[in-house]
Scaffold this motif. Structure first.
Motif, PDB file in Angstrom:
ATOM      1  N   VAL A 260      -2.497  22.101 -15.231  1.00  0.00           N
ATOM      2  CA  VAL A 260      -2.577  23.523 -14.890  1.00  0.00           C
ATOM      3  C   VAL A 260      -1.326  24.281 -15.320  1.00  0.00           C
ATOM      4  N   GLY A 261      -0.472  23.608 -16.090  1.00  0.00           N
ATOM      5  CA  GLY A 261       0.696  24.294 -16.643  1.00  0.00           C
ATOM      6  C   GLY A 261       1.943  24.250 -15.797  1.00  0.00           C
ATOM      7  N   ASP A 262       1.978  23.427 -14.755  1.00  0.00           N
ATOM      8  CA  ASP A 262       3.171  23.295 -13.922  1.00  0.00           C
ATOM      9  C   ASP A 262       4.019  22.143 -14.461  1.00  0.00           C
ATOM     10  N   THR A 263       5.200  22.470 -14.979  1.00  0.00           N
ATOM     11  CA  THR A 263       6.076  21.456 -15.588  1.00  0.00           C
ATOM     12  C   THR A 263       7.325  21.229 -14.755  1.00  0.00           C
ATOM     13  N   ALA A 264       7.250  21.470 -13.442  1.00  0.00           N
ATOM     14  CA  ALA A 264       8.427  21.320 -12.588  1.00  0.00           C
ATOM     15  C   ALA A 264       8.909  19.878 -12.542  1.00  0.00           C
ATOM     16  N   ALA A 265       7.972  18.928 -12.617  1.00  0.00           N
ATOM     17  CA  ALA A 265       8.360  17.522 -12.547  1.00  0.00           C
ATOM     18  C   ALA A 265       9.247  17.120 -13.720  1.00  0.00           C
ATOM     19  N   ARG A 266       9.047  17.750 -14.868  1.00  0.00           N
ATOM     20  CA  ARG A 266       9.877  17.425 -16.029  1.00  0.00           C
ATOM     21  C   ARG A 266      11.319  17.861 -15.817  1.00  0.00           C
ATOM     22  N   HIS A 267      11.506  19.007 -15.180  1.00  0.00           N
ATOM     23  CA  HIS A 267      12.852  19.520 -14.977  1.00  0.00           C
ATOM     24  C   HIS A 267      13.587  18.721 -13.898  1.00  0.00           C
ATOM     25  N   VAL A 268      12.880  18.326 -12.865  1.00  0.00           N
ATOM     26  CA  VAL A 268      13.508  17.549 -11.795  1.00  0.00           C
ATOM     27  C   VAL A 268      13.784  16.121 -12.251  1.00  0.00           C
ATOM     28  N   GLY A 269      12.889  15.563 -13.030  1.00  0.00           N
ATOM     29  CA  GLY A 269      13.022  14.177 -13.462  1.00  0.00           C
ATOM     30  C   GLY A 269      12.003  13.308 -12.766  1.00  0.00           C
ATOM     31  N   LEU A 270      10.966  12.885 -13.491  1.00  0.00           N
ATOM     32  CA  LEU A 270       9.882  12.116 -12.881  1.00  0.00           C
ATOM     33  C   LEU A 270      10.373  10.771 -12.372  1.00  0.00           C
ATOM     34  N   GLY A 271      11.283  10.140 -13.101  1.00  0.00           N
ATOM     35  CA  GLY A 271      11.805   8.848 -12.668  1.00  0.00           C
ATOM     36  C   GLY A 271      12.526   8.940 -11.338  1.00  0.00           C
ATOM     37  N   SER A 272      13.335   9.980 -11.172  1.00  0.00           N
ATOM     38  CA  SER A 272      14.042  10.180  -9.907  1.00  0.00           C
ATOM     39  C   SER A 272      13.078  10.450  -8.767  1.00  0.00           C
TER      40      SER A 272
ATOM     41  N   VAL B 224       0.837  -1.199   0.000  1.00  0.00           N
ATOM     42  CA  VAL B 224       0.000   0.000   0.000  1.00  0.00           C
ATOM     43  C   VAL B 224       0.871   1.247   0.000  1.00  0.00           C
ATOM     44  N   VAL B 225       1.946   1.248   0.786  1.00  0.00           N
ATOM     45  CA  VAL B 225       2.853   2.397   0.837  1.00  0.00           C
ATOM     46  C   VAL B 225       3.529   2.618  -0.506  1.00  0.00           C
ATOM     47  N   VAL B 226       4.000   1.528  -1.118  1.00  0.00           N
ATOM     48  CA  VAL B 226       4.648   1.652  -2.425  1.00  0.00           C
ATOM     49  C   VAL B 226       3.673   2.199  -3.461  1.00  0.00           C
ATOM     50  N   GLY B 227       2.475   1.621  -3.504  1.00  0.00           N
ATOM     51  CA  GLY B 227       1.482   2.086  -4.466  1.00  0.00           C
ATOM     52  C   GLY B 227       1.084   3.529  -4.231  1.00  0.00           C
ATOM     53  N   ALA B 228       0.967   3.923  -2.949  1.00  0.00           N
ATOM     54  CA  ALA B 228       0.586   5.299  -2.642  1.00  0.00           C
ATOM     55  C   ALA B 228       1.694   6.276  -3.008  1.00  0.00           C
ATOM     56  N   ALA B 229       2.946   5.897  -2.754  1.00  0.00           N
ATOM     57  CA  ALA B 229       4.063   6.788  -3.092  1.00  0.00           C
ATOM     58  C   ALA B 229       4.134   7.013  -4.595  1.00  0.00           C
ATOM     59  N   ILE B 230       4.007   5.943  -5.360  1.00  0.00           N
ATOM     60  CA  ILE B 230       4.056   6.070  -6.820  1.00  0.00           C
ATOM     61  C   ILE B 230       2.812   6.775  -7.345  1.00  0.00           C
ATOM     62  N   GLY B 231       1.645   6.359  -6.849  1.00  0.00           N
ATOM     63  CA  GLY B 231       0.397   6.952  -7.337  1.00  0.00           C
ATOM     64  C   GLY B 231       0.276   8.429  -7.017  1.00  0.00           C
ATOM     65  N   SER B 232       0.668   8.827  -5.807  1.00  0.00           N
ATOM     66  CA  SER B 232       0.562  10.233  -5.437  1.00  0.00           C
ATOM     67  C   SER B 232       1.516  11.093  -6.250  1.00  0.00           C
ATOM     68  N   THR B 233       2.723  10.580  -6.521  1.00  0.00           N
ATOM     69  CA  THR B 233       3.684  11.348  -7.326  1.00  0.00           C
ATOM     70  C   THR B 233       3.186  11.517  -8.752  1.00  0.00           C
ATOM     71  N   LEU B 234       2.679  10.429  -9.338  1.00  0.00           N
ATOM     72  CA  LEU B 234       2.178  10.509 -10.713  1.00  0.00           C
ATOM     73  C   LEU B 234       0.947  11.404 -10.804  1.00  0.00           C
ATOM     74  N   LEU B 235       0.040  11.265  -9.833  1.00  0.00           N
ATOM     75  CA  LEU B 235      -1.185  12.071  -9.860  1.00  0.00           C
ATOM     76  C   LEU B 235      -0.868  13.546  -9.645  1.00  0.00           C
ATOM     77  N   TYR B 236       0.064  13.835  -8.737  1.00  0.00           N
ATOM     78  CA  TYR B 236       0.447  15.222  -8.488  1.00  0.00           C
ATOM     79  C   TYR B 236       1.083  15.842  -9.730  1.00  0.00           C
TER      80      TYR B 236
END
Length: 227
Positions: free
Chosen positions: A126-138, A107-119
């Motif tokens: 809404v036009g926030d592309t910060a995740a692309r600059h940081v690196g979604l995989g990281s 549940v923790v693993v799924g929530a960590a991955i799901g919350s990051t992807l959903l966020y």
């Protein structure tokens, strides 16, 4: 929700948010920040169920959206934690008991991955592309690792507090080292549980021996209490 649920949930959410903002966010760890608020919502949802989990998640996320130094649109994290709390509450077993740490860890693993992807997904809308600059995989990797490392020290304690506040018989009768969902993080379901039996098994054998040795008494031995 009942008053004791609301009081305990509000207290735990506020404490988790303060610790996350004032301590965890200042550690400057590579990648994501350990999400104590997410783990708090998960633990409460696993005890209270999906409806309360969604309400608690929404409230916790809204507080995080408004708490400084928030730099995103209000309601973004509230939506994420509302969905995560609802889904985590669906995993709650009908008996309220899990026999190992595997379920909560997944549940923790799924929530960590799901919350990051959903966020990140809501941010892209809404036009926030910060995740692309940081690196979604990281972000996915570090969020999962940090939450897994933090979960054994927080989730069992929060679940135990939630059950105590609910006057849950499972919490009151829970023996030390048993296979409850909270104890499963460390014992992995190796606890021993012996219930009383009528007429057969260990309890019945004790009654027969006692009856033979105390022929003049009408009392009955009811068996062995749970260890």
């Amino acid at each position: 929700m009942r008053f004791n649920r609301m009081l305990l949930s509000t207290t735990l959410v506020v404490v988790a948010l303060v610790i996350q903002v004032s301590v965890l966010a200042r550690l400057h760890l590579p990648g994501a920040v350990p999400d104590l608020l997410l783990l708090t919502v998960l633990a409460l949802a696993l005890v209270y169920g999906h409806t309360s989990g969604a309400l608690i998640g929404f409230g916790a996320g809204l507080l995080a959206d408004l708490a400084p130094p928030a730099d995103h649109a209000a309601g973004r994290y509230a939506l994420v934690l509302c969905v995560i709390g609802y889904l985590a509450g669906l995993v709650k077993p009908e008996t309220g008991r899990l026999t190992s740490a595997t379920g909560p860890m997944l549940v923790v693993v799924g929530a960590a991955i799901g919350s990051t992807l959903l966020y990140a997904g809501v941010g892209a809308l809404v036009g926030d592309t910060a995740a692309r600059h940081v690196g979604l995989g990281s972000l996915l990797f570090t969020a999962t690792v940090y939450d897994l490392l933090l979960a054994p020290f927080t989730v069992p304690l929060i679940m135990a507090l939630a059950r105590r506040a609910e006057n849950d018989p499972l919490a009151d009768n829970q023996p030390s080292g048993s296979a409850d969902v909270a104890g499963g993080w460390t014992s992995f379901g190796t606890g021993l549980r012996i219930g009383s039996q009528r007429g057969t098994g260990l309890g019945g054998g004790l009654r027969v021996k006692a009856a033979r040795s105390r022929a003049g008494r009408a009392g009955r031995i009811k068996g062995i209490k749970r260890l």
